[in-house]
Design an enzyme around this catalytic site. Structure first.
Site, PDB file in Angstrom:
ATOM      1  N   ARG A   1      32.597  18.801  30.005  1.00  0.00           N
ATOM      2  CA  ARG A   1      32.013  19.141  31.238  1.00  0.00           C
ATOM      3  C   ARG A   1      33.291  19.532  32.255  1.00  0.00           C
ATOM      4  O   ARG A   1      33.078  19.391  33.345  1.00  0.00           O
ATOM      5  CB  ARG A   1      31.017  18.592  31.929  1.00  0.00           C
TER       6      ARG A   1
ATOM      7  N   LYS B   1      39.010  33.298  36.256  1.00  0.00           N
ATOM      8  CA  LYS B   1      38.123  33.932  35.365  1.00  0.00           C
ATOM      9  C   LYS B   1      38.354  33.639  33.920  1.00  0.00           C
ATOM     10  O   LYS B   1      39.449  33.752  33.414  1.00  0.00           O
ATOM     11  CB  LYS B   1      38.069  35.352  35.616  1.00  0.00           C
TER      12      LYS B   1
ATOM     13  N   GLU C   1      48.384  47.010  35.846  1.00  0.00           N
ATOM     14  CA  GLU C   1      47.870  45.999  36.900  1.00  0.00           C
ATOM     15  C   GLU C   1      48.841  45.858  38.010  1.00  0.00           C
ATOM     16  O   GLU C   1      48.479  45.628  38.988  1.00  0.00           O
ATOM     17  CB  GLU C   1      47.545  44.781  36.156  1.00  0.00           C
TER      18      GLU C   1
ATOM     19  N   LYS D   1      47.049  38.954  44.196  1.00  0.00           N
ATOM     20  CA  LYS D   1      45.793  38.410  43.446  1.00  0.00           C
ATOM     21  C   LYS D   1      45.625  37.158  44.388  1.00  0.00           C
ATOM     22  O   LYS D   1      44.141  37.205  44.528  1.00  0.00           O
ATOM     23  CB  LYS D   1      46.127  38.156  41.923  1.00  0.00           C
TER      24      LYS D   1
ATOM     25  N   GLU E   1      33.938  36.504  43.527  1.00  0.00           N
ATOM     26  CA  GLU E   1      33.751  37.967  43.581  1.00  0.00           C
ATOM     27  C   GLU E   1      32.435  38.214  44.146  1.00  0.00           C
ATOM     28  O   GLU E   1      31.364  38.826  43.517  1.00  0.00           O
ATOM     29  CB  GLU E   1      33.621  38.498  42.048  1.00  0.00           C
TER      30      GLU E   1
ATOM     31  N   ARG F   1      36.542  40.674  45.902  1.00  0.00           N
ATOM     32  CA  ARG F   1      37.295  40.577  44.617  1.00  0.00           C
ATOM     33  C   ARG F   1      37.102  41.770  43.954  1.00  0.00           C
ATOM     34  O   ARG F   1      37.775  42.122  42.757  1.00  0.00           O
ATOM     35  CB  ARG F   1      36.975  39.215  44.060  1.00  0.00           C
TER      36      ARG F   1
ATOM     37  N   ASN G   1      38.918  45.796  40.391  1.00  0.00           N
ATOM     38  CA  ASN G   1      38.430  46.238  39.494  1.00  0.00           C
ATOM     39  C   ASN G   1      38.765  47.928  39.697  1.00  0.00           C
ATOM     40  O   ASN G   1      38.268  48.823  39.013  1.00  0.00           O
ATOM     41  CB  ASN G   1      36.921  46.394  39.261  1.00  0.00           C
TER      42      ASN G   1
ATOM     43  N   HIS H   1      39.223  50.531  36.982  1.00  0.00           N
ATOM     44  CA  HIS H   1      38.394  49.973  35.725  1.00  0.00           C
ATOM     45  C   HIS H   1      37.270  50.625  35.121  1.00  0.00           C
ATOM     46  O   HIS H   1      36.795  50.166  34.113  1.00  0.00           O
ATOM     47  CB  HIS H   1      38.350  48.279  35.966  1.00  0.00           C
TER      48      HIS H   1
ATOM     49  N   HIS I   1      37.382  51.010  31.648  1.00  0.00           N
ATOM     50  CA  HIS I   1      36.377  50.464  30.467  1.00  0.00           C
ATOM     51  C   HIS I   1      35.673  51.480  29.648  1.00  0.00           C
ATOM     52  O   HIS I   1      35.522  51.147  28.477  1.00  0.00           O
ATOM     53  CB  HIS I   1      35.309  49.502  31.242  1.00  0.00           C
TER      54      HIS I   1
ATOM     55  N   HIS J   1      43.941  47.883  27.048  1.00  0.00           N
ATOM     56  CA  HIS J   1      43.515  47.926  28.422  1.00  0.00           C
ATOM     57  C   HIS J   1      44.290  48.643  29.460  1.00  0.00           C
ATOM     58  O   HIS J   1      43.734  49.227  30.528  1.00  0.00           O
ATOM     59  CB  HIS J   1      43.220  46.420  28.915  1.00  0.00           C
TER      60      HIS J   1
END
Ligand code: NAD
Ligand code: GLY
Length: 380
Positions: free
Chosen positions: A122, A144, A186, A230, A240, A244, A248, A251, A255, A268
């Site tokens: 945990r 993330k 990025e 960032k 987010e 946040r 993207n 993106h 994507h 990517h």
């Protein structure tokens, strides 16, 4: 040239430390944190082959017991089966809750190690030592973590912050050129959405695609500015819920392009580069920012060795169709992140930094239509 960025999240404050030679100083950095006595280095054969010995030497010299967990290389291994290998190693090594998982690698290793750290007992201590440009400026910062599911990328995951991000820019020297260019996408994203000075520095630099021709001072500067951007965004919106989402930028179409080409033709960053060209031109067509800004952005993308053209064989209707199944869909409408002016985010703080769906709706009085996106795609 050393830089330290503090990401002072209320419950999990940590530092992003950037300095050449950091790989050889990991032990002393870890010794300053309360992270138990056992450190499991999670890596892959390629990265561990380059930097494993130095990392192990430094960490064990500081008195830690080092356990190695070497996973297969590649996005196709970013799944729960590979996570089980980390758990198995943890059990065999009798890792306690106070022990530590350290990710030595790119975003694939970082995301998996973070997820294992979030779930083992945990929650176990977690350290990020990113070795790709993309992982340094994006994946290692902000918490993330996760793995892919056969039905989608990063479908299984958790927000779990590291206790330290230690960046050694020197390791970029062994990074394949294509991976370096992917990371630059990025960096350009932060310049457009957050940092106008970074944008000017990129624009004024003769070239951005070959690391051999970039001065260490310039690399340290773009790493520091990107990580600061960032950190600024994550500090204002860790989970987010509003701001946040601007990370993207580029993106949504990116994507879709990755997906339509089965994640095999473009990496990517290459897809995000094309996505930013689309978003920039769309914003100009809608009158949200100037054509001049869009053109300057495209110039930087091209300078980074990323393509600003869509290959003629891609099915444009299918790309737009795919954006409707993107996770950024809101009320059935695709939520494009569109720029308003270069680097606007930092200036206005935690208000909407770039145009989100609602602001676009307010400004142009209607939704963005699919045929407007197709027109932009046709222009590329
Ligand atoms: P990657 O981790 O697959 O690394 C790319 C390749 O470079 C690999 O083959 C790796 O072995 C090699 N490599 C890494 N460092 C090297 C070095 N210094 N020298 C030589 N070779 C080296 O790819 P990536 O682009 O770093 O990460 C992509 C992943 O990151 C994706 O899974 C994506 O979902 C994830 N990601 C996560 C976040 C986040 O916020 N968590 C953000 C962006 C991307
Ligand atoms: N890479 C996007 C984010 O961290 O939110």
């Amino acid at each position: 040239m050393a830089a330290t960025i503090a990401l002072n999240l209320p419950t999990n404050p940590y530092q992003i430390q950037i300095d050449g030679g950091n790989i050889d100083r990991l032990g002393e950095k870890l010794a300053g944190l309360k992270i138990g006595t056992k450190v499991t280095i999670v890596s892959n054969p390629s990265v561990f082959g380059h930097y494993g010995d130095r990392a192990v030497k430094s960490i064990s010299q500081s008195g830690f017991e080092v356990i190695e967990c070497i996973l297969p290389d590649g996005e196709e291994h970013k799944n729960l089966r590979t996570i089980e290998q980390i758990y198995d190693r943890a059990i065999a090594s009798k890792l306690e809750r106070s022990s530590t998982f350290l990710a030595l690698g790119g975003g694939v290793i970082g995301d998996m190690t973070g997820f294992a750290a979030a779930t083992w007992n945990r929650g176990t201590n977690f350290i990020q030592v990113p070795t790709t440009l993309l992982a340094m400026v994006d994946a290692s910062v902000g918490g993330k973590t996760g793995v892919n599911h056969p039905q989608g990328k990063n479908k299984i995951g958790a927000f779990y912050q590291p206790k330290l991000v230690a960046i050694d820019p020197d390791v970029l020297q062994t990074l394949p050129a294509r991976e370096f260019r992917a990371g630059m996408a990025e960096v350009i994203k932060y310049a457009v959405i957050w940092d106008a000075d970074l944008f000017d520095r990129l624009l004024n630099h003769p070239q951005l695609s070959n690391i051999e021709d970039l001065a260490p001072e310039f690399i340290a500067d773009i790493l520091t500015r990107s990580c600061q951007a960032k950190a600024d965004v994550v500090l204002k919106d860790e989970k987010e819920s509003h701001l946040r989402g601007i990370l993207n930028y580029g993106h949504t179409i990116g994507h879709a392009i990755e997906s339509i080409t089965n994640y095999a033709r473009f990496n990517h960053g290459e897809a995000v580069g094309m996505g930013m060209v689309v978003a920039g031109r769309l914003a100009a067509a809608l009158g949200l920012w100037s054509k001049d800004d869009a053109d300057r952005q495209d110039l930087i993308i091209a300078k980074a060795g990323l393509t600003t053209h869509l290959p003629a064989d891609l099915d444009l209707e299918k790309i737009v169709h795919l954006t409707h199944s993107d996770k950024k869909v809101e009320a059935g409408k695709v939520r494009y992140i569109l720029p308003s002016s270069i680097g606007y985010g930092r200036k206005i703080g935690d208000r909407i930094a770039t145009k989100d769906r609602q602001t676009i709706l307010n400004e142009i009085g209607r939704e963005v239509e699919d045929n407007e996106i197709i027109n932009v795609l046709r222009s590329m």
